[in-house]
Design an enzyme around this catalytic site. Structure first.
Site, PDB file in Angstrom:
ATOM      1  N   THR A  52       0.844  -1.201   0.000  1.00 20.44           N
ATOM      2  CA  THR A  52       0.000   0.000   0.000  1.00 20.44           C
ATOM      3  C   THR A  52       0.875   1.244   0.000  1.00 20.44           C
ATOM      4  OG1 THR A  52      -1.690  -1.243   1.161  1.00 20.44           O
ATOM      5  CG2 THR A  52      -1.922   1.152   1.180  1.00 20.44           C
ATOM      6  N   ARG A 100      -2.759   5.186   7.307  1.00 25.93           N
ATOM      7  CA  ARG A 100      -3.053   3.827   7.787  1.00 25.93           C
ATOM      8  C   ARG A 100      -3.027   3.854   9.303  1.00 25.93           C
ATOM      9  NH1 ARG A 100      -0.710  -1.838   5.661  1.00 25.93           N
ATOM     10  NH2 ARG A 100      -2.401  -1.410   4.178  1.00 25.93           N
ATOM     11  N   HIS A 128     -10.528  -0.988   3.923  1.00 27.95           N
ATOM     12  CA  HIS A 128      -9.325  -0.699   3.137  1.00 27.95           C
ATOM     13  C   HIS A 128      -9.808  -0.408   1.713  1.00 27.95           C
ATOM     14  CE1 HIS A 128      -5.314  -0.671   1.718  1.00 27.95           C
ATOM     15  NE2 HIS A 128      -4.848  -1.802   2.226  1.00 27.95           N
TER      16      HIS A 128
HETATM   17  C1  NCD Z   1      -3.623  -6.026   3.698  1.00 29.61           C
HETATM   18  C2  NCD Z   1      -3.904  -5.075   4.847  1.00 29.61           C
HETATM   19  O1  NCD Z   1      -3.033  -4.308   5.248  1.00 29.61           O
HETATM   20  O2  NCD Z   1      -5.038  -5.105   5.300  1.00 29.61           O
HETATM   21  N1  NCD Z   1      -2.436  -5.770   3.036  1.00 29.61           N
HETATM   22  C3  NCD Z   1      -2.418  -4.882   1.964  1.00 29.61           C
HETATM   23  O3  NCD Z   1      -2.752  -3.725   2.109  1.00 29.61           O
HETATM   24  N2  NCD Z   1      -2.088  -5.357   0.761  1.00 29.61           N
HETATM   25  C4  NCD Z   1      -3.803  -7.437   4.042  1.00 29.61           C
HETATM   26  C5  NCD Z   1      -3.075  -8.030   5.202  1.00 29.61           C
HETATM   27  O4  NCD Z   1      -2.264  -7.387   5.862  1.00 29.61           O
HETATM   28  O5  NCD Z   1      -3.317  -9.206   5.454  1.00 29.61           O
END
Ligand code: NCD
Length: 292
Positions: A52, A100, A128
């Site tokens: 991300t 985040r 997300h």
């Molecule tokens: C996910 C998240 O952070 O929710 N990862 C991501 O953004 N690709 C999935 C995860 O951490 O399992």
């Protein structure tokens, strides 16, 4: 209609907003354009991230803009500065902020503090939204549609924010059948349970997936860092599981995989997770440029 001032939840997006974002993303996938020259994006991460954070960064660079990044380690957070003050300061240096958080549901409040457009890059086990947009872009790219799909979610229905956001978005389209194949103790939150056509324990994964014959298997690891004493029962999508799935089925996962997808299936043309991760760049280019 999405006001484009924040993207905290997929609830803010109508079906036509989603279609518009995906269409802009597909134009960026064909031809990147430097629409955000001179702009600065603040990447503010209070939880770990690889895809991300870096794909937001790559997206802003491809748009001709620049990026400043906050991670708690090495920052004044270690002196006890609050998340709110950190956001206030970083957003003051930038034109748009990506946040985040380890807590749920604070993005709208952060958005007021920031005073610039805010994008939720994952808040606790809640949502997300940009992951969902890239998931939908990947499904669209492969199947040509977002309606009439059979999608089997496998793993942690309770704490996976990527699963929660994708379920909510797919429910805005017509005729999608969602199924839950959950790890023990990790079925969906009560308010989401009715979104599933069927719900099964992961111990029966093989026979259940064979019966469903899904268009998409969407996995996510058990979110170990969020468990509150539930059993962290694991599962693995391997060649044996692939053998019961139809040829048209895509295997998706937001990643990281931690044993839940065997590397032995990476060469299978149904394995879509690395393509899915790459799609993060054009989709995030679309979201950033539309919000700026
Ligand atoms: C996910 C998240 O952070 O929710 N990862 C991501 O953004 N690709 C999935 C995860 O951490 O399992």
């Amino acid at each position: 209609m999405w006001d484009r001032k924040s993207l905290a939840s997929v609830a803010q997006l109508s079906r036509s907003d989603i279609e518009e974002i995906l269409s802009v993303a597909s134009s960026f996938a064909r031809e990147p354009r430097e629409l955000c020259k001179g702009g600065i994006l603040a990447n503010i991460f209070f939880e770990p991230s690889t895809r991300t954070e870096k794909s937001f960064q790559a997206a802003m660079y491809r748009l001709g803009g620049q990026v400043i990044t906050h991670k708690d380690a090495g920052s004044s957070r270690e002196k006890g500065e609050t998340k709110e003050d950190t956001i206030r300061i970083l957003a003051g240096y930038a034109d748009i902020a990506v946040i985040r958080d380890n807590e749920e549901g604070k993005m709208q409040a952060y958005s007021k503090i920031a005073g610039v457009p805010v994008i939720n890059a994952g808040d606790g086990s809640n949502e997300h939204p940009t992951q969902t947009l890239l998931d939908m872009f990947t499904i669209m790219e492969q199947t040509g549609r977002l309606d009439g799909l059979k999608v089997a979610f496998v793993g942690d229905m309770k704490y996976s924010r990527t699963i929660h956001s994708l379920m909510r978005s797919l429910s805005k389209f017509d005729g999608n059948e969602l199924y839950s194949v959950h790890a023990e103790g990790l079925s969906a939150p009560e308010k989401m349970k009715s979104m599933f056509k069927g719900s099964y324990p992961v111990s029966r994964m093989k026979e259940v997936l064979k019966g469903i014959s899904p268009d998409v298997v969407y996995c996510n690891r058990v979110q170990k860092e969020r468990l509150k004493g539930e059993g962290a029962e694991c599962y693995t999508i391997d060649r044996d599981v692939m053998a019961v799935l139809p040829e048209r089925c895509m295997i998706m996962d937001p990643l990281p995989r931690v044993g839940n997808i065997s590397a032995e299936i990476d060469g299978d043309k149904r394995a879509a997770y690395f393509r899915q991760a790459r799609n993060g760049v054009p989709v995030r280019m679309a979201v950033i440029s539309m919000m700026l």
